[in-house]
Structure formats: structure tokens, C-alpha cells
Design a protein around this motif. Structure first.
Motif, PDB file in Angstrom:
ATOM      1  N   ASP A  12      41.509  47.201  45.692  1.00  0.00           N
ATOM      2  CA  ASP A  12      42.758  47.118  44.768  1.00  0.00           C
ATOM      3  C   ASP A  12      43.016  45.770  44.911  1.00  0.00           C
ATOM      4  O   ASP A  12      44.549  45.558  45.150  1.00  0.00           O
ATOM      5  N   THR A  13      42.219  44.636  44.768  1.00  0.00           N
ATOM      6  CA  THR A  13      42.762  43.492  44.611  1.00  0.00           C
ATOM      7  C   THR A  13      42.393  42.803  42.972  1.00  0.00           C
ATOM      8  O   THR A  13      41.684  43.472  42.398  1.00  0.00           O
ATOM      9  N   ALA A  14      42.768  41.580  42.542  1.00  0.00           N
ATOM     10  CA  ALA A  14      42.755  41.351  41.287  1.00  0.00           C
ATOM     11  C   ALA A  14      41.251  40.882  41.145  1.00  0.00           C
ATOM     12  O   ALA A  14      40.936  39.868  41.819  1.00  0.00           O
ATOM     13  N   GLU A  15      41.049  40.971  39.668  1.00  0.00           N
ATOM     14  CA  GLU A  15      39.569  40.310  39.392  1.00  0.00           C
ATOM     15  C   GLU A  15      39.939  38.759  39.282  1.00  0.00           C
ATOM     16  O   GLU A  15      41.011  38.134  39.389  1.00  0.00           O
ATOM     17  N   THR A  16      38.517  38.286  39.534  1.00  0.00           N
ATOM     18  CA  THR A  16      38.448  36.903  39.614  1.00  0.00           C
ATOM     19  C   THR A  16      37.338  36.044  38.829  1.00  0.00           C
ATOM     20  O   THR A  16      36.340  36.918  38.638  1.00  0.00           O
ATOM     21  N   ASN A  17      37.633  35.064  37.905  1.00  0.00           N
ATOM     22  CA  ASN A  17      36.677  34.497  37.217  1.00  0.00           C
ATOM     23  C   ASN A  17      36.085  33.250  37.649  1.00  0.00           C
ATOM     24  O   ASN A  17      35.037  32.800  37.301  1.00  0.00           O
ATOM     25  N   ARG A  18      36.796  32.876  39.005  1.00  0.00           N
ATOM     26  CA  ARG A  18      36.121  31.730  39.618  1.00  0.00           C
ATOM     27  C   ARG A  18      34.714  32.020  40.196  1.00  0.00           C
ATOM     28  O   ARG A  18      34.384  33.141  40.703  1.00  0.00           O
ATOM     29  N   SER A  19      33.862  30.933  40.379  1.00  0.00           N
ATOM     30  CA  SER A  19      32.656  31.321  40.782  1.00  0.00           C
ATOM     31  C   SER A  19      32.443  31.670  42.214  1.00  0.00           C
ATOM     32  O   SER A  19      33.667  31.430  43.014  1.00  0.00           O
ATOM     33  N   THR A 215      31.236  42.246  43.714  1.00  0.00           N
ATOM     34  CA  THR A 215      32.448  42.519  44.422  1.00  0.00           C
ATOM     35  C   THR A 215      33.359  41.304  44.562  1.00  0.00           C
ATOM     36  O   THR A 215      34.505  41.613  44.404  1.00  0.00           O
ATOM     37  N   HIS A 216      32.928  40.153  44.291  1.00  0.00           N
ATOM     38  CA  HIS A 216      33.775  38.824  44.210  1.00  0.00           C
ATOM     39  C   HIS A 216      34.440  39.060  42.893  1.00  0.00           C
ATOM     40  O   HIS A 216      35.456  38.837  42.674  1.00  0.00           O
ATOM     41  N   ARG A 217      33.774  39.129  41.720  1.00  0.00           N
ATOM     42  CA  ARG A 217      34.287  39.153  40.340  1.00  0.00           C
ATOM     43  C   ARG A 217      35.141  40.308  40.236  1.00  0.00           C
ATOM     44  O   ARG A 217      36.413  40.137  39.420  1.00  0.00           O
ATOM     45  N   ALA A 218      35.155  41.532  40.982  1.00  0.00           N
ATOM     46  CA  ALA A 218      35.969  42.515  41.093  1.00  0.00           C
ATOM     47  C   ALA A 218      37.319  42.441  41.669  1.00  0.00           C
ATOM     48  O   ALA A 218      38.284  43.096  41.775  1.00  0.00           O
ATOM     49  N   GLY A 219      37.290  41.147  42.779  1.00  0.00           N
ATOM     50  CA  GLY A 219      38.325  40.885  43.336  1.00  0.00           C
ATOM     51  C   GLY A 219      38.306  41.860  44.797  1.00  0.00           C
ATOM     52  O   GLY A 219      39.456  41.790  45.472  1.00  0.00           O
ATOM     53  N   GLN A 220      37.332  42.285  45.207  1.00  0.00           N
ATOM     54  CA  GLN A 220      37.102  43.155  46.211  1.00  0.00           C
ATOM     55  C   GLN A 220      36.555  42.619  47.155  1.00  0.00           C
ATOM     56  O   GLN A 220      36.383  43.080  48.424  1.00  0.00           O
ATOM     57  N   HIS A 221      36.127  41.287  47.168  1.00  0.00           N
ATOM     58  CA  HIS A 221      35.418  40.666  48.481  1.00  0.00           C
ATOM     59  C   HIS A 221      36.433  39.857  49.407  1.00  0.00           C
ATOM     60  O   HIS A 221      37.311  38.906  48.488  1.00  0.00           O
ATOM     61  N   VAL A 222      36.632  40.102  50.703  1.00  0.00           N
ATOM     62  CA  VAL A 222      37.551  39.394  51.548  1.00  0.00           C
ATOM     63  C   VAL A 222      36.977  38.147  52.163  1.00  0.00           C
ATOM     64  O   VAL A 222      35.877  38.668  52.866  1.00  0.00           O
ATOM     65  N   PRO A 223      37.000  37.022  51.916  1.00  0.00           N
ATOM     66  CA  PRO A 223      36.212  36.134  52.692  1.00  0.00           C
ATOM     67  C   PRO A 223      36.803  36.212  54.452  1.00  0.00           C
ATOM     68  O   PRO A 223      37.832  36.365  54.568  1.00  0.00           O
ATOM     69  N   GLN A 224      35.716  36.387  55.303  1.00  0.00           N
ATOM     70  CA  GLN A 224      36.074  36.496  56.541  1.00  0.00           C
ATOM     71  C   GLN A 224      36.071  35.110  57.433  1.00  0.00           C
ATOM     72  O   GLN A 224      35.393  34.254  57.394  1.00  0.00           O
TER      73      GLN A 224
END
Length: 251
Positions: A12-19, A215-224
Motif C-alpha cells: 500500500d505505498t505509491a508507485e514510483t518512476n524513479r530508477s 517491487t520498487h516500481r510498485a512502491g512496495q520496496h522499503v529501503p532498510q
């Protein structure tokens, strides 16, 4: 930590277009630049990739990658840190962040930017202000016991690479034991044994990277956030000193 090569996700996080910005760290000589070349060969036909290398006083790693012909040479840029390698990836990421953002502007849209740290020790970790995920690289020539010694780099990276497994017979290392020790040090976190001609392992790495990108593009990856670096030794003309980052954890 998970026991597969699946990146952690948060829903449930926003999508991103950044690399996707992927950091690659590890001691001197473990094959970080060669690993980047392998990643580029495996993915350059389907992804738009850029590379930032870090060295203290040279652009040698960038020149190596350009000569390897894995990307358009203009997509490979060097940062000469002028300081200890971890400083530019953890303490003050300004030079690297500017380099990444400039590369993203010049070649937009990029899918993946690989940021190679200068060779450092087992305490090296990237700031989440710079990268989205990180690989840490060891090699069998460094000794089979290194993996079980742990440290922030080994324990907290998104994926640990045990590199140059083809050299194991020549240096007396049991790769299976080294991977088992590394997995224990990472409390079950993913570990991949790799050699540059190991097609099966390269395919596993490729799949892990593509899943991470999705998962990054979907806004679902959270940097640790890997936390502050452990105290470590710096050599100098006076014999050296112990450097502690206690109290500097601002991210």
C-alpha cells in the motif's frame, strides 16, 4: 530475515518512476566491478542501466567497465571520493547523490543505477538516503572463515554474494560451508554463491534483481536503514586510529 532470494516488501505505498538505485559494497578485490559487468550483461538488453563507481584517487573501476563494453561509456561515471570509501556512501553521500541524479537526468528514464563503493571492510553499509537496496560481496579467495565473522555489511545487506566460487578448489575453501556460515551470520537472509561463468547462479541473480525492481516500481520496496557503522581502524602516517561513528546516525 527471509530464507529465499525474495526482496522484502511493504504494501500500500505509491508507485514510483524513479530508477532503482542499488549499492554494491565489499572489501578490495572481491570482484565488485566484475559483478557489475555481469549484471549489465544479464540485463542491458531489457533495462536502461547506469553505473556510478567510487575510488579514493582514481577512476580505474569506471575505466575497467567502459573497456568491458557492457554499457554506453557515457552511462558509466566515476566519483573520486578523496576520503575513506564508507564516508562517501554512508556519512556524506552528497557527491554520489549528485552523480546519480545527474546520470538519471541525462539518460532519463533509467531503470537501474548501480553504485559501486570503493573497497572497504566488513562494516561498510550504504545510507538509505543514497540507495534503495544493497548487495555486499565476499569472495572465496579472502578465506572461508570471513563469512561467519559477520559485521554490518554481511548482516544487513539485502543480498550477500559469495563470489569467485570457481577459485574454491585452488584456495581450499568449502563453498557450501561458507554459504551456510554466511546464512547463519545473516539469520537466514539470502546468500548467493556466484562465479562469472556460472549461468545458473547468474540467472538467479537476474531473477532477484528483476523482482526487486518490480517491487520498487510498485512502491512496495522499503529501503532498510542498516544503522550506524561499527568502530573501525584507519591507517595513517602516525600508525592509525580507531574511528567510531557513534552519535552520527542522522538518517
Amino acid at each position: 530475515m527471509p530464507d529465499t532470494l525474495s526482496p522484502e516488501v511493504a504494501p500500500d505505498t505509491a508507485e514510483t518512476n524513479r530508477s532503482l538505485r542499488l549499492g554494491i559494497a565489499g572489501p578490495v578485490g572481491v570482484g565488485k566491478s566484475s559483478l557489475i559487468a555481469t549484471i549489465c550483461r544479464a540485463l542491458a538488453d531489457e533495462l536502461q542501466i547506469g553505473v556510478i563507481t567510487n575510488d579514493i584517487y582514481t577512476d580505474e573501476d569506471a575505466r575497467f567497465l567502459r573497456s568491458a563494453g557492457v554499457l554506453d561509456p557515457e552511462r558509466i561515471r566515476a566519483v573520486e571520493t578523496g576520503a575513506c570509501p564508507h564516508t562517501a556512501i554512508r556519512d556524506d553521500v552528497t557527491a554520489n547523490l549528485f552523480a546519480v541524479e545527474e546520470l538519471e537526468r541525462d539518460f532519463a528514464p533509467l531503470d537501474l543505477v548501480l553504485v559501486e563503493s570503493g573497497g572497504d571492510n566488513l562494516t561498510a553499509t550504504f545510507s538509505p538516503a543514497l540507495i534503495d537496496a544493497q548487495l555486499f560481496v565476499l569472495d572465496v579467495a579472502g578465506g572461508g572463515d570471513v563469512a561467519r565473522k559477520g559485521g554490518p555489511g554481511i548482516g544487513r545487506a539485502d543480498l550477500l554474494i559469495v563470489n569467485k566460487t570457481d577459485l574454491a578448489p585452488y584456495v581450499g575453501v568449502d563453498v557450501e560451508q561458507m554459504v551456510a556460515d554466511a546464512t547463519a551470520a545473516r539469520e537466514g537472509g539470502p546468500v548467493l554463491a556466484l562465479a562469472r561463468d556460472d549461468e545458473k547462479a547468474i540467472a538467479e541473480l537476474r531473477s532477484w534483481l528483476l523482482e526487486l525492481l518490480a517491487t520498487h516500481r510498485a512502491g512496495q520496496h522499503v529501503p532498510q536503514d542498516p544503522g550506524p557503522m561499527a568502530p573501525h581502524f584507519h591507517a595513517d602516517e602516525n600508525g592509525g586510529y580507531i574511528h567510531s561513528h557513534e552519535g552520527e546516525h542522522a538518517h
